[in-house]
Write an enzyme that holds these catalytic residues in place. Sequence first.
Site, PDB file in Angstrom:
ATOM      1  N   TRP A  89       0.828  -1.202   0.000  1.00  0.00           N
ATOM      2  CA  TRP A  89       0.000   0.000   0.000  1.00  0.00           C
ATOM      3  C   TRP A  89       0.866   1.257   0.000  1.00  0.00           C
ATOM      4  O   TRP A  89       0.571   2.228  -0.699  1.00  0.00           O
ATOM      5  CB  TRP A  89      -0.955  -0.025   1.178  1.00  0.00           C
ATOM      6  CG  TRP A  89      -1.985   1.066   1.236  1.00  0.00           C
ATOM      7  CD1 TRP A  89      -2.417   1.700   2.369  1.00  0.00           C
ATOM      8  CD2 TRP A  89      -2.756   1.628   0.157  1.00  0.00           C
ATOM      9  NE1 TRP A  89      -3.389   2.620   2.058  1.00  0.00           N
ATOM     10  CE2 TRP A  89      -3.620   2.600   0.705  1.00  0.00           C
ATOM     11  CE3 TRP A  89      -2.778   1.409  -1.215  1.00  0.00           C
ATOM     12  CZ2 TRP A  89      -4.497   3.359  -0.071  1.00  0.00           C
ATOM     13  CZ3 TRP A  89      -3.663   2.153  -1.994  1.00  0.00           C
ATOM     14  CH2 TRP A  89      -4.503   3.120  -1.421  1.00  0.00           C
ATOM     15  N   ARG A 102      11.922   0.689   6.343  1.00  0.00           N
ATOM     16  CA  ARG A 102      12.596   0.538   7.633  1.00  0.00           C
ATOM     17  C   ARG A 102      13.956  -0.148   7.487  1.00  0.00           C
ATOM     18  O   ARG A 102      14.926   0.218   8.147  1.00  0.00           O
ATOM     19  CB  ARG A 102      11.696  -0.265   8.577  1.00  0.00           C
ATOM     20  CG  ARG A 102      12.279  -0.521   9.958  1.00  0.00           C
ATOM     21  CD  ARG A 102      11.264  -1.236  10.843  1.00  0.00           C
ATOM     22  NE  ARG A 102      10.753  -2.446  10.215  1.00  0.00           N
ATOM     23  CZ  ARG A 102      11.369  -3.628  10.250  1.00  0.00           C
ATOM     24  NH1 ARG A 102      12.541  -3.747  10.883  1.00  0.00           N
ATOM     25  NH2 ARG A 102      10.839  -4.689   9.674  1.00  0.00           N
ATOM     26  N   ARG A 103      14.052  -1.143   6.614  1.00  0.00           N
ATOM     27  CA  ARG A 103      15.284  -1.917   6.467  1.00  0.00           C
ATOM     28  C   ARG A 103      16.183  -1.306   5.384  1.00  0.00           C
ATOM     29  O   ARG A 103      15.768  -1.169   4.227  1.00  0.00           O
ATOM     30  CB  ARG A 103      14.961  -3.372   6.096  1.00  0.00           C
ATOM     31  CG  ARG A 103      14.059  -4.057   7.078  1.00  0.00           C
ATOM     32  CD  ARG A 103      13.996  -5.572   6.884  1.00  0.00           C
ATOM     33  NE  ARG A 103      14.181  -6.035   5.527  1.00  0.00           N
ATOM     34  CZ  ARG A 103      13.191  -6.446   4.722  1.00  0.00           C
ATOM     35  NH1 ARG A 103      11.922  -6.389   5.139  1.00  0.00           N
ATOM     36  NH2 ARG A 103      13.450  -6.915   3.509  1.00  0.00           N
ATOM     37  N   LYS A 148      -5.392   0.289   8.596  1.00  0.00           N
ATOM     38  CA  LYS A 148      -6.775   0.024   9.005  1.00  0.00           C
ATOM     39  C   LYS A 148      -6.761  -0.941  10.187  1.00  0.00           C
ATOM     40  O   LYS A 148      -7.106  -2.113  10.067  1.00  0.00           O
ATOM     41  CB  LYS A 148      -7.575  -0.527   7.824  1.00  0.00           C
ATOM     42  CG  LYS A 148      -7.683   0.487   6.674  1.00  0.00           C
ATOM     43  CD  LYS A 148      -8.321  -0.105   5.444  1.00  0.00           C
ATOM     44  CE  LYS A 148      -8.390   0.939   4.324  1.00  0.00           C
ATOM     45  NZ  LYS A 148      -8.950   0.383   3.076  1.00  0.00           N
ATOM     46  N   GLY A 201     -10.657   3.658   2.303  1.00  0.00           N
ATOM     47  CA  GLY A 201     -11.589   3.451   1.204  1.00  0.00           C
ATOM     48  C   GLY A 201     -11.356   2.097   0.563  1.00  0.00           C
ATOM     49  O   GLY A 201     -10.493   1.324   0.992  1.00  0.00           O
ATOM     50  N   LYS A 218     -14.422  -3.474   8.885  1.00  0.00           N
ATOM     51  CA  LYS A 218     -14.682  -4.251   7.666  1.00  0.00           C
ATOM     52  C   LYS A 218     -13.677  -5.386   7.508  1.00  0.00           C
ATOM     53  O   LYS A 218     -13.985  -6.406   6.876  1.00  0.00           O
ATOM     54  CB  LYS A 218     -14.716  -3.333   6.451  1.00  0.00           C
ATOM     55  CG  LYS A 218     -13.423  -2.572   6.164  1.00  0.00           C
ATOM     56  CD  LYS A 218     -12.422  -3.356   5.327  1.00  0.00           C
ATOM     57  CE  LYS A 218     -11.074  -2.664   5.296  1.00  0.00           C
ATOM     58  NZ  LYS A 218     -10.083  -3.426   4.495  1.00  0.00           N
ATOM     59  N   ARG A 243      -6.354  -9.615   1.729  1.00  0.00           N
ATOM     60  CA  ARG A 243      -5.633 -10.462   2.681  1.00  0.00           C
ATOM     61  C   ARG A 243      -6.570 -11.025   3.739  1.00  0.00           C
ATOM     62  O   ARG A 243      -6.424 -12.172   4.169  1.00  0.00           O
ATOM     63  CB  ARG A 243      -4.530  -9.666   3.368  1.00  0.00           C
ATOM     64  CG  ARG A 243      -3.440  -9.144   2.475  1.00  0.00           C
ATOM     65  CD  ARG A 243      -2.437  -8.353   3.298  1.00  0.00           C
ATOM     66  NE  ARG A 243      -1.529  -7.597   2.457  1.00  0.00           N
ATOM     67  CZ  ARG A 243      -0.626  -6.759   2.924  1.00  0.00           C
ATOM     68  NH1 ARG A 243      -0.521  -6.585   4.232  1.00  0.00           N
ATOM     69  NH2 ARG A 243       0.167  -6.095   2.104  1.00  0.00           N
ATOM     70  N   VAL A 290       0.867  -8.640   6.707  1.00  0.00           N
ATOM     71  CA  VAL A 290       0.044  -8.448   7.904  1.00  0.00           C
ATOM     72  C   VAL A 290      -1.435  -8.551   7.557  1.00  0.00           C
ATOM     73  O   VAL A 290      -1.904  -7.964   6.582  1.00  0.00           O
ATOM     74  CB  VAL A 290       0.342  -7.083   8.545  1.00  0.00           C
ATOM     75  CG1 VAL A 290      -0.618  -6.806   9.701  1.00  0.00           C
ATOM     76  CG2 VAL A 290       1.787  -7.034   9.025  1.00  0.00           C
TER      77      VAL A 290
END
EC number: 1.1.1.94
Length: 326
Positions: A16, A36-37, A106, A132, A187, A251, A271
């Site tokens: 995302w 981050r890495r 989210k 959204g 959701k 996911r 995740v």
Amino acid sequence: MSLGGGNVPVLGAGGWGTALAVAVTRAGHRATLWARRPDFAARLASERENGEYLPGVLLPAEVSVTSDLTHAVAGADFALVVVPSVGVPDLLAALPRDLGIVLCAKGLAPDGGRLTDLARSLGFARVAVLSGPNHAEEVGRGLPAATVVASADLELAGKVQATLISPTLRVYTSADEVGVELGGVLKNVIALATGLVDGLKLGDNAKAALITRGLREMGRYLVSQGAHEDTVYGLSGLGDLVATATSRHSRNRAAGEAIARGEHPQQGGKVVEGLRTAGLLDAWASAHGHDLPIVHAVAKVASGEWTPDVGIRSLMGRGAKSELEE
């Protein structure tokens, strides 16, 4: 409202975050994508493609990549925060407090509260949420989509709108921060339930009933938290529910289907927010006397206390009532 082609930090280089960085460039701005890495950031900068999380979408020249957080946000008015909800507290703690924060995860804070409340408790005065029916795979490719940015700070919401709106992405503003944020949270749990229905091969009738009753459950919860009822039926409510509960990209739906097949719900290290959210919301509902039957069933199944069959039976065996009864 224009940013004059200015740089926009996108903090988080998952699917995302990568899609949003590309979307920023389609709106005529530059983006700095923070990973981050350091090794991952170097690979992204070199290959110009996020093969791990968003394969097939090339990074335009207007997207720079870094693992240096200070460099990423230097001189920026606001940043898109696109890490999973569990990583939000640590990331916010490392950011300057005068930076505008646009939360794109989210999920809920570690204590079960809203991430926007967490941001304000840490001293951020300008906070917004973006939500959204937006699958990264489609936004990244430039397929038509729409989203909502909500904030009590309408100036910030307008700036975010100007940063992202383009011929392929419609961006609406809203003052209903609570409704937009929590619609995206709940959701995910309903989508997990539809995945259970798919995995158990219970049919289209069952899925339609589950989604419809799930929307009703979402509405009760959101309004109880101070959301506007209209938001429930907007892009961040009904729109996001339809996309997440029915799409092959989802996911959360895929995780529910995997659980029903007896497989591990988290594949490829990605995740699944609904797994954690279900338990947090169920604990909240129990403590406050709220009836969230789908959330309860998903929480029990996700924790392993119930099998998927028991979860479905718990919903089908509830007492008779009017459709509109609370």
